[in-house]
Design a protein around this motif. Structure first.
Motif, PDB file in Angstrom:
ATOM      1  N   ALA B  47       1.940  -7.505  -3.531  1.00  0.00           N
ATOM      2  CA  ALA B  47       1.716  -6.428  -2.567  1.00  0.00           C
ATOM      3  C   ALA B  47       0.555  -5.537  -3.000  1.00  0.00           C
ATOM      4  CB  ALA B  47       2.999  -5.605  -2.407  1.00  0.00           C
ATOM      5  N   ARG B  48       0.459  -5.257  -4.301  1.00  0.00           N
ATOM      6  CA  ARG B  48      -0.654  -4.437  -4.811  1.00  0.00           C
ATOM      7  C   ARG B  48      -1.986  -5.134  -4.554  1.00  0.00           C
ATOM      8  NH1 ARG B  48      -1.113   0.314  -5.843  1.00  0.00           N
ATOM      9  NH2 ARG B  48      -2.212   0.178  -7.813  1.00  0.00           N
ATOM     10  N   VAL B  51      -3.168  -4.859  -1.011  1.00  0.00           N
ATOM     11  CA  VAL B  51      -3.793  -3.574  -0.665  1.00  0.00           C
ATOM     12  C   VAL B  51      -5.261  -3.559  -1.092  1.00  0.00           C
ATOM     13  CG1 VAL B  51      -3.816  -1.094  -1.153  1.00  0.00           C
ATOM     14  CG2 VAL B  51      -1.635  -2.263  -0.790  1.00  0.00           C
ATOM     15  N   GLN B  52      -5.520  -4.085  -2.291  1.00  0.00           N
ATOM     16  CA  GLN B  52      -6.873  -3.968  -2.856  1.00  0.00           C
ATOM     17  C   GLN B  52      -7.832  -5.049  -2.369  1.00  0.00           C
ATOM     18  OE1 GLN B  52      -7.885  -1.409  -4.575  1.00  0.00           O
ATOM     19  NE2 GLN B  52      -5.859  -0.468  -4.676  1.00  0.00           N
ATOM     20  N   ALA B  82     -10.856   3.080  -2.634  1.00  0.00           N
ATOM     21  CA  ALA B  82     -10.336   4.298  -3.262  1.00  0.00           C
ATOM     22  C   ALA B  82     -10.478   5.482  -2.308  1.00  0.00           C
ATOM     23  CB  ALA B  82     -11.057   4.564  -4.577  1.00  0.00           C
ATOM     24  N   LEU B  85      -8.023   5.178   0.709  1.00  0.00           N
ATOM     25  CA  LEU B  85      -6.629   5.536   0.451  1.00  0.00           C
ATOM     26  C   LEU B  85      -6.419   7.055   0.404  1.00  0.00           C
ATOM     27  CD1 LEU B  85      -5.667   2.849  -2.213  1.00  0.00           C
ATOM     28  CD2 LEU B  85      -4.969   2.939   0.189  1.00  0.00           C
ATOM     29  N   LEU B 119      -4.117  -1.652   5.611  1.00  0.00           N
ATOM     30  CA  LEU B 119      -3.602  -1.648   4.244  1.00  0.00           C
ATOM     31  C   LEU B 119      -3.324  -3.042   3.710  1.00  0.00           C
ATOM     32  CD1 LEU B 119      -1.375   1.521   4.474  1.00  0.00           C
ATOM     33  CD2 LEU B 119      -3.282   1.186   2.899  1.00  0.00           C
ATOM     34  N   ARG B 178       1.238  -1.558   5.908  1.00  0.00           N
ATOM     35  CA  ARG B 178       1.519  -1.252   4.501  1.00  0.00           C
ATOM     36  C   ARG B 178       2.349  -2.384   3.895  1.00  0.00           C
ATOM     37  NH1 ARG B 178       4.803   4.080   3.940  1.00  0.00           N
ATOM     38  NH2 ARG B 178       6.613   2.725   3.983  1.00  0.00           N
ATOM     39  N   PRO B 179       1.866  -3.023   2.845  1.00  0.00           N
ATOM     40  CA  PRO B 179       2.597  -4.174   2.313  1.00  0.00           C
ATOM     41  C   PRO B 179       3.888  -3.762   1.604  1.00  0.00           C
ATOM     42  CG  PRO B 179       0.349  -4.037   1.433  1.00  0.00           C
ATOM     43  CD  PRO B 179       0.641  -2.741   2.102  1.00  0.00           C
TER      44      PRO B 179
END
Lengths: 463, 255
Positions: B47-48, B51-52, B82, B85, B119, B178-179
């Motif tokens: 999941a992180r 997002v990136q 960055a 977010l 996201l 949003r994951p």
């Protein structure tokens, strides 16, 4: 009114109480987004120095959101207890911090004082406090509440069992409820966030939870966390509603964006009380809050998010809640950017709520787009346990599969209980022991074959 | 996943059939067994990364061209992840260059589709083109010829600016949600009639959770098409437009 403080020959000026509080706030992304954050570390400290010299009485003279425009301000001012305030009325904010940390501020003194404090005073003093201060003072506060069990007693902590399911499937919800109970969780409330928005689904959930609680004679309470108007409809339709839930914010405009008024909350409270479903008490309200909600609703009036969060507790306090929960990391990194900001905010929220006399629990949580992880959650969880948090969340495996965020698990609650000797609500503790799910010390026992809850699980599987 | 000898799960493990929630995980003392801690850690890592991970714009553009929808590409005022977010306001505004590009490309079609990273670029990368294909199959007349805009570092409301600059009557924003740990690739679809800068969320309808383990492409397409048709004919979207597509189509099953 404006305030000044001189540091090394430089005079710093703050044009209002609102500006002073915002500038004194620890760094967080939401205040930066709103354009309220201190421009430098020294400016922030200058604001704190000026704040420390401010008499507490001043908070009764200057509102951060105008009295004429905002019913939350009116609620705070009109219900302020001057007699209770008298004990600290002579102090400045800095002196107030000293007093809070002194032995004179014992549990009894803090309980007596609570109705004399406004949310802004409490937010103000928190800005002069470090983590250890927030923990040490909150630990001395005691807010005990009752419905079908007793929450908030010293040395005890509750857990909300949160059995969410992405489609509100009744069997799916029931499976998570059984999982939680078998892990010794669920004394604060069994509370579902429904995915859908229709009354028949809610009624199905209320009935199912009521059946589980009745059948196994569990001394706990249920809640379906939908809009308060839907809960009023449910009660009118005869649904077995225990606790009434609503999100609340610290300004009238925020509450308008939630589709609520103070009168509506009073109506819901009266309706739930009239059902007389509590057995040991009549506290029927469950509120949720979170820093950043006012900014998110474009309703912050230039006030920092932590002060507005404390004002939300001012709203909650008026309705004598059984539970109030700061969903601290849920809102996302634009309000609390990383683990450091979430941890600080969680401790502030718990401190402010408790000092105001609100039964504060914390959803120790984060979203995947915040710079935070399970290590940060463990840190905040452990700190809040030492601070005497009233309750935390219990989500299967910490992964909420409906709301898509990470909270705390049944295992996390067991860890904290074991580490700090935190016991469950006494009525629920006795029930678990009677059900042979825990031993005399509250430690989880393996469920024996043929156990009533395992039989229920088998019946569910066979259905 | 690893070769370690797993601890037993709990005796109520058969209940897992009823929920994707992480139930009956077993325990060692009070703690999660190692295999469950690692499984949670892997899901969090996925999941992180979702997002990136930047949107592979070239690949998406090529797929759209292949399908017959050569897109325009725009960027929000958030220059990087960055900033994106921390500053949702910048993610809702077009860069000057992007706005100028769209101003020269005014479209005659009433509907414009925006494919936005949001996201989870993974969601839009995997599901946006198949969803568009499903829409075209569902209702060729409405979905065969319309402009598509690919948007980077975008929030939902960037669609309002895109719609306004293109002079569109309706904007369909397909965006990565949003994951979550169990759903790193969930696509949300936001529908706005008469898009213009400053529209509120109450003026939108949303079809969410489009992914392989969620709402299927066909089911989502049926719902979206119904909402677009109804929105165009009633000249509104949002809280006053209730989704009645279930009445017009069979129940929407999740597979």
């Amino acid at each position: 009114m404006s305030f000044t403080h001189t540091v090394d020959g430089t005079q710093w000026r703050f044009n209002s109480l609102r500006e002073l509080l915002a500038t004194a706030s620890p760094e967080r992304s939401g205040d930066a987004l709103a354009g309220l954050m201190a421009a430098s570390a020294v400016q922030r400290m200058a604001a704190r120095l000026a704040l420390a010299d401010l008499p507490l009485r001043h908070f009764l003279l200057e509102a951060v959101v105008p009295y004429e425009q905002d019913d939350v301000t009116r609620l705070i001012i009109d219900t302020h207890d001057a007699a209770a305030f008298a004990a600290v009325a002579h102090l400045t904010v800095g002196e107030f911090r000293n007093w809070l940390l002194s032995p004179a501020a014992d549990t009894q003194a803090l309980t007596r004082l609570a109705p004399g404090l406004t949310p802004e005073m409490v937010a103000g003093v928190s800005k002069l406090m470090r983590h250890q201060d927030l923990i040490a003072v909150a630990r001395k506060c005691s807010v005990v509440t009752r419905f079908r069990n007793t929450q908030g007693l010293p040395g005890r902590m509750g857990v909300r069992l949160q059995p969410n399911h992405p489609t509100d499937d009744l069997q799916g919800v029931a499976a998570a409820v059984l999982d939680g109970l078998l892990y010794g969780a669920g004394d604060a409330v069994i509370g579902i966030n429904p995915a859908s928005d229709d009354l028949p689904t809610f009624i199905g959930l209320w009935q199912m939870l009521d059946e589980v609680i009745t059948r196994f004679e569990i001394p706990t309470q249920s809640c379906v966390l939908t809009h308060v108007t839907q809960q009023l409809r449910g009660m009118a339709a005869g649904a077995p509603v225990d606790l009434v839930f609503q999100s609340v914010g610290g300004t009238q405009q925020t509450n308008t964006s939630f589709g609520i008024t103070l009168a509506l909350l009073a109506e819901a409270q009266a309706a739930a009380r009239s059902l007389q479903r509590g057995t040991v008490g009549t506290q029927v309200m469950y509120f949720e809050t979170g820093q950043g909600s006012a900014l998110s609703a474009n309703a912050h009036h230039g006030v920092d998010q932590q002060t507005l969060e404390a004002r939300a507790y001012g709203v909650a306090r008026h309705f004598d809640p059984f539970l109030t929960n700061s969903v601290v990391g849920f809102i996302g990194p634009e309000y609390l950017y990383d683990g450091k900001q979430i941890i600080r905010a969680g401790l502030e929220d718990h401190f402010c709520g408790k000092l105001l006399g609100v039964p504060l629990g914390v959803d120790v949580c984060h979203t995947t787009h915040a710079e935070a992880d399970f290590d940060d959650m463990d840190t905040l969880l452990t700190l809040l346990g030492t601070a005497g948090v009233n309750f935390i969340m219990g989500v299967p495996g910490a992964d909420d599969v409906m709301l898509n965020y990470q909270s705390t698990s049944f295992h996390d609650a067991l860890y904290l209980r074991d580490l700090l000797g935190l016991r469950r609500a006494p009525e629920f503790e006795r029930w678990l022991e009677r059900m042979q799910l825990t031993d005399g010390a509250g430690r989880l026992l393996p469920a024996k074959a043929g156990h009533a809850l395992l039989a229920a699980a088998s019946a569910l599987s066979a259905a | 996943m690893t070769s370690l000898q797993p601890l037993p799960s709990d005796p109520w493990a058969p209940l897992r059939a009823f929920t994707p929630a992480r139930i009956a995980l077993g325990r060692t003392g009070c703690a999660l067994p190692t295999q469950e801690v690692l499984a949670l850690g892997l899901a969090h890592a996925q999941a992180r990364d979702a997002v990136q991970r930047p949107l592979a714009v070239d690949r998406l553009v090529a797929e759209l061209e292949h399908l017959g929808y050569p897109p325009w590409t725009v960027h929000s005022q958030a220059p990087d992840r960055a900033t994106y977010l921390r500053r949702p306001d910048l993610g809702r505004r077009l860069t000057v260059e992007s706005a100028a590009l769209l101003d020269t490309q005014r479209s005659a079609a009433p509907v414009v589709i925006v494919m936005a990273d949001g996201l989870s670029s993974l969601a839009v990368q995997e599901h946006a083109v198949p969803l568009l294909t499903a829409l075209r199959q569902h209702s060729p007349a409405r979905w065969s010829s319309l402009p598509v805009v690919v948007a980077r570092q975008a929030r939902v409301a960037l669609g309002d600016a895109i719609g306004e600059h293109l002079g569109a009557a309706f904007v369909v924003v397909m965006i990565g949600e949003r994951p979550g740990l169990s759903a790193p690739d969930s696509l949300g679809v936001y529908l706005t009639y008469a898009p213009q800068i400053g529209c509120s969320d109450a003026q939108r309808n949303c079809v969410s959770n489009v992914r392989s383990a969620g709402l299927s492409y066909a089911a989502a397409a049926a719902r979206i098409d119904w909402l677009v048709a109804a929105g165009l004919s009633r000249r509104l979207t949002g809280v006053e437009l209730k989704d009645e597509s279930a009445a017009a189509h069979p129940p929407l099953l999740r597979d």
